[in-house]
Design an enzyme around this catalytic site. Structure first.
Site, mmCIF file in Angstrom:
data_model
loop_
_atom_site.group_PDB
_atom_site.id
_atom_site.type_symbol
_atom_site.label_atom_id
_atom_site.label_comp_id
_atom_site.label_asym_id
_atom_site.label_seq_id
_atom_site.Cartn_x
_atom_site.Cartn_y
_atom_site.Cartn_z
ATOM 1 N N LYS A 101 -7.160 15.555 -21.502
ATOM 2 C CA LYS A 101 -6.486 15.226 -22.866
ATOM 3 C C LYS A 101 -6.984 15.941 -23.820
ATOM 4 O O LYS A 101 -6.287 16.405 -24.807
ATOM 5 C CB LYS A 101 -6.837 13.840 -23.045
ATOM 6 C CG LYS A 101 -6.153 13.168 -24.401
ATOM 7 C CD LYS A 101 -4.522 13.153 -24.086
ATOM 8 C CE LYS A 101 -3.816 12.356 -25.389
ATOM 9 N NZ LYS A 101 -2.460 12.954 -25.246
ATOM 10 N N HIS A 111 18.569 38.203 -25.900
ATOM 11 C CA HIS A 111 17.487 39.367 -26.010
ATOM 12 C C HIS A 111 16.575 39.432 -24.787
ATOM 13 O O HIS A 111 15.259 39.555 -24.684
ATOM 14 C CB HIS A 111 16.777 39.483 -27.242
ATOM 15 C CG HIS A 111 17.595 39.871 -28.464
ATOM 16 N ND1 HIS A 111 17.850 40.944 -28.680
ATOM 17 C CD2 HIS A 111 18.423 38.950 -29.452
ATOM 18 C CE1 HIS A 111 18.662 41.154 -29.814
ATOM 19 N NE2 HIS A 111 18.961 39.745 -29.994
ATOM 20 N N LYS A 154 6.536 19.711 -22.064
ATOM 21 C CA LYS A 154 6.582 18.547 -21.541
ATOM 22 C C LYS A 154 7.015 18.762 -20.051
ATOM 23 O O LYS A 154 6.326 18.043 -18.949
ATOM 24 C CB LYS A 154 7.540 17.423 -22.119
ATOM 25 C CG LYS A 154 6.859 16.876 -23.534
ATOM 26 C CD LYS A 154 5.549 16.083 -23.125
ATOM 27 C CE LYS A 154 4.629 16.196 -24.497
ATOM 28 N NZ LYS A 154 4.077 17.606 -24.725
ATOM 29 N N GLU A 178 4.335 20.512 -18.157
ATOM 30 C CA GLU A 178 2.840 19.762 -18.230
ATOM 31 C C GLU A 178 3.138 18.580 -16.763
ATOM 32 O O GLU A 178 1.992 18.452 -16.182
ATOM 33 C CB GLU A 178 2.788 19.137 -19.276
ATOM 34 C CG GLU A 178 2.055 19.731 -20.300
ATOM 35 C CD GLU A 178 1.842 19.209 -21.510
ATOM 36 O OE1 GLU A 178 0.746 19.344 -22.277
ATOM 37 O OE2 GLU A 178 2.820 18.161 -22.123
ATOM 38 N N ARG A 198 -7.689 0.594 -35.145
ATOM 39 C CA ARG A 198 -6.515 0.095 -35.838
ATOM 40 C C ARG A 198 -6.967 0.075 -37.298
ATOM 41 O O ARG A 198 -5.712 0.029 -38.051
ATOM 42 C CB ARG A 198 -5.930 -1.030 -35.416
ATOM 43 C CG ARG A 198 -5.445 -0.955 -33.795
ATOM 44 C CD ARG A 198 -4.863 -2.359 -33.693
ATOM 45 N NE ARG A 198 -3.537 -2.751 -34.356
ATOM 46 C CZ ARG A 198 -2.298 -2.270 -34.074
ATOM 47 N NH1 ARG A 198 -2.320 -1.679 -32.795
ATOM 48 N NH2 ARG A 198 -1.511 -2.652 -34.743
ATOM 49 N N ASN A 214 -0.900 -7.693 -40.836
ATOM 50 C CA ASN A 214 -0.615 -6.188 -40.357
ATOM 51 C C ASN A 214 0.652 -5.936 -40.784
ATOM 52 O O ASN A 214 1.710 -6.400 -40.327
ATOM 53 C CB ASN A 214 -0.960 -5.920 -38.861
ATOM 54 C CG ASN A 214 -0.717 -4.530 -38.494
ATOM 55 O OD1 ASN A 214 -0.898 -3.621 -39.293
ATOM 56 N ND2 ASN A 214 -0.414 -4.551 -37.122
ATOM 57 N N GLY A 215 0.871 -5.002 -41.600
ATOM 58 C CA GLY A 215 2.175 -4.302 -41.982
ATOM 59 C C GLY A 215 2.303 -4.182 -43.353
ATOM 60 O O GLY A 215 1.399 -3.750 -44.220
ATOM 61 N N TRP A 234 -6.397 -1.218 -42.390
ATOM 62 C CA TRP A 234 -6.073 0.026 -42.769
ATOM 63 C C TRP A 234 -5.309 0.027 -43.845
ATOM 64 O O TRP A 234 -4.225 -0.728 -43.810
ATOM 65 C CB TRP A 234 -5.198 0.796 -41.641
ATOM 66 C CG TRP A 234 -4.798 2.168 -42.330
ATOM 67 C CD1 TRP A 234 -5.494 3.209 -42.727
ATOM 68 C CD2 TRP A 234 -3.482 2.453 -42.311
ATOM 69 N NE1 TRP A 234 -4.759 4.211 -43.076
ATOM 70 C CE2 TRP A 234 -3.449 3.860 -42.716
ATOM 71 C CE3 TRP A 234 -1.957 1.917 -42.112
ATOM 72 C CZ2 TRP A 234 -2.127 4.674 -42.969
ATOM 73 C CZ3 TRP A 234 -1.155 2.604 -42.485
ATOM 74 C CH2 TRP A 234 -1.169 3.710 -42.928
ATOM 75 N N CYS A 257 -3.496 -2.465 -38.903
ATOM 76 C CA CYS A 257 -4.453 -3.184 -38.931
ATOM 77 C C CYS A 257 -4.850 -4.141 -37.739
ATOM 78 O O CYS A 257 -3.796 -4.001 -37.116
ATOM 79 C CB CYS A 257 -4.328 -4.264 -40.155
ATOM 80 S SG CYS A 257 -4.137 -3.519 -41.684
#
Length: 613
Positions: A608, A509, A490, A493, A27, A101-102, A75, A2
């Site tokens: 992105k 192999h 990673k 990139e 959020r 929030n939580g 949320w 949230c």
């Protein structure tokens, strides 16, 4: 997940709060609300289910002004996304409100205690009990708001950012943090509290970042910081640079490093409200698929690109193990060109951070044309994938700016773990005790990540020794074979070093021909059922003068003797080990790229989100 904003100052608080919530809307999308202390000293609340624009309509129809207030975008964790469950929440007197929030894990226990004392509740949320608990403390002890607020905090089990105002405490905002972030903004004769910098950056660039177990009391004279016992804490403000994009880095040199360190929060947010700690239940209503529909699935296809494809490979191991459904994993760019065998009994799952990847969307439409229900795993609310799929499992990683995905990947792993558990339970393929054992370990992952990220100096030092190599080989087995692929990706990139990931059993192999003293091998060796076989693979590398970096989750003298370097992660359930094993690989790639002078956040030739084929 949230979003929270608090304001005290000369401006119209509603304008400040709504603008701040707009910048935090990623959020939370379920509801929004504001509470303002008006000129007469009374608190007025305006709330609305749905998006922020729905709250703005309410405010246009029923305006409110005042001196100070708090705002929230939600949320949903406890309680459905309705106006009644929207924040802010009042106490019984109506004089005190809280935003949160939580998650409060012991809210049922606290609620029963408060009900026994005569409190009546109007919502299904865990947050409302905090308002009533503060009211109870103020009544019982005859204390002021900050004292009552601090007295309630030790009663709460879980994680929270809490902000509270009361008509009985004029011109005062109190807030506390345990887990989710809180930042205090210092303006010119005005002060702010928020979940994140962007909410208040347009007003001030002087910020104080709160730590866990800290409380702030904000008045027109400024903020005062104390611990839960009331002892004063000295805090220093940080001046945020002019560039708002730079400011969002929160003091980290690169977005990638910030996002690596945000993974504990991202994993928590993706878990919150979705798993019962009391019964084998997974709450994924946004999937729009019933248990009966899940029981009718005969096979699954996971379709994705890049890092998301690696998450899909992990998903194959999880779903086949926990749900007994055969799974294929396809590159989205190949799926629709091979005339895939998809019908109404197939469940295709599409994984995409952005929800806008062209190949993934094309593959989605191909499956829909063949009569299949479709499921998206996505980080962006309202993206094309979420609009077109039958249902969605949202990850709650927050905006990921670094091109090399980190926190989005681990959030995807959490989402697909929840999917596997939901499928397994719906189909009767997983015993309740195994289900709850995995859930218990899953809830410990964020704290274990924090432990892992607390000191990365060993990995940074290791990067100095390996920055000049031209080739790397990554090896893994079972559920960690996809993590070998992800670690290699990673490194490729962001450092431009050639790297390949392989199942360790396939080394003989082909790749073994490349191994010599110029080819470092990163071996993922958790102490699971194939640990001994990984030791054999490492021995084969050493016999050919190879250099070995081992990542493990236990103590093994034999491994220490064989490997040139050993990186340790905390132990967890074997199916969850990818969530921890990947973190050192992300950091190793980051520090090698940094030493090589590469543009970590914007690697050459990469974007992105790939929105064209």
């Amino acid at each position: 997940m949230c979003g929270i904003v608090g304001y005290i100052g000369p401006k119209n608080p509603v304008d400040v709060l709504v603008e701040g919530l707009r910048r935090l809307e990623y959020r939370g999308y379920d509801s929004a609300g504001v509470a303002v202390v008006e000129q007469n000293g009374e608190i007025s609340i305006r709330r609305a289910a749905g998006r922020l624009r729905d709250l703005e309509k309410v405010l246009a129809q029923s305006p409110v002004t005042g001196h100070y207030g708090v705002g929230h975008t939600r949320w949903a964790t406890h309680g459905r996304p309705t106006e009644e469950n929207a924040h802010p929440h009042r106490d019984s007197s109506g004089k005190l409100v809280v935003v949160h929030n939580g998650i409060i894990e012991n809210y049922v226990e606290l609620k029963r205690e408060l009900e026994a004392k005569g409190h009546e509740f109007k919502s299904d949320t865990d947050t409302e009990i905090v308002a009533h608990a503060i009211e109870q403390e103020m009544t019982n002890r005859g204390c002021d708001l900050p004292t009552a607020f601090r007295a309630v905090l030790p009663q709460l089990r879980g994680i929270y950012s809490l902000v509270c105002i009361s008509a009985d405490a004029p011109n005062t905002i109190v807030a506390a943090r345990l887990g989710p972030p809180l930042v205090v903004g210092l303006g010119q004769d005005e002060y702010f509290v928020a979940s994140d910098i962007p909410a208040i950056l347009m007003h001030t660039k002087d910020m104080v970042f709160m730590e866990d177990h800290e409380v702030v009391i904000v008045t027109p004279e400024g903020p005062r910081f104390v611990d839960v016992e009331g002892n004063a804490i000295e805090k220093k403000a940080e001046r945020i640079p002019w560039d708002p994009i730079m400011a969002e880095k929160g003091g980290y040199k690169h977005f990638m490093l910030k996002e690596i360190h945000e993974q504990p929060r991202a994993v928590r947010d993706t878990l919150l409200g979705r798993v019962s700690l009391e019964s084998p239940t997974i709450y994924l209503e946004e999937m729009n698929l019933s248990d009966e529909q899940l029981r009718q699935v005969e096979r699954m296809a996971i379709i994705a690109c890049g890092t998301s494809w690696h998450a899909g490979l992990v998903g194959k191991f999880l779903i086949e193990r926990l749900a007994g459904v055969p799974v294929e994993v396809d590159y989205a760019s190949e799926f629709r060109y091979r005339q895939p065998l998809v019908d109404a009994k197939t469940l295709p799952v599409y994984i995409s951070q952005s929800g806008e990847t062209a190949d993934t969307l094309a593959a989605l439409r191909e499956a829909k044309a063949r009569g299949a229900n479709t499921l998206g795993i996505c980080n962006v609310q309202g993206s094309m994938l979420t609009r077109e799929a039958t249902g969605t499992i949202y990850t709650h990683a927050g905006p990921e700016i670094g091109v090399a995905s980190t926190k989005a990947f681990t959030s995807q792993l959490v989402a697909i773990t929840l999917l596997a558990l939901r499928l397994g339970h719906a189909r009767g393929k997983i015993a309740d005790d195994e289900f709850m054992e995995i859930v218990k370990h899953l809830y410990h992952i964020p704290a274990q990540m924090e432990q892992l990220l607390a000191d990365d100096s060993e990995i940074e030092q290791l990067a100095h020794s390996f920055q000049h190599y031209a080739d790397f080989l990554y090896l893994g087995r079972g559920v960690n074979y996809p993590i070998a692929l992800e670690g290699a990706l990673k490194l490729k990139e962001i450092s431009y070093i050639h790297a390949e990931g392989y199942p360790a059993g396939e080394m003989k192999h082909g790749p073994i021909a490349l191994i010599d003293e110029k080819m470092p091998v990163v071996a993922l060796a958790p102490q699971d059922g194939v640990f001994e076989k990984m030791l054999s693979n490492i021995e084969e590398v050493k016999a050919r003068s190879g250099v070995v970096i081992a990542v493990t989750d236990g103590e093994s003298e034999e491994l220490k003797e064989k490997a040139d370097a050993v990186l340790q992660v905390p132990p967890t359930h074997e199916l969850l080990s990818p969530l921890l094993m990947v973190v050192p690989l992300q950091l190793l790639s980051y520090y090698i790229a940094l030493l090589r002078g590469c543009d970590v956040d914007q690697p050459r030739n990469l974007a992105k989100s790939v929105t064209v084929e």
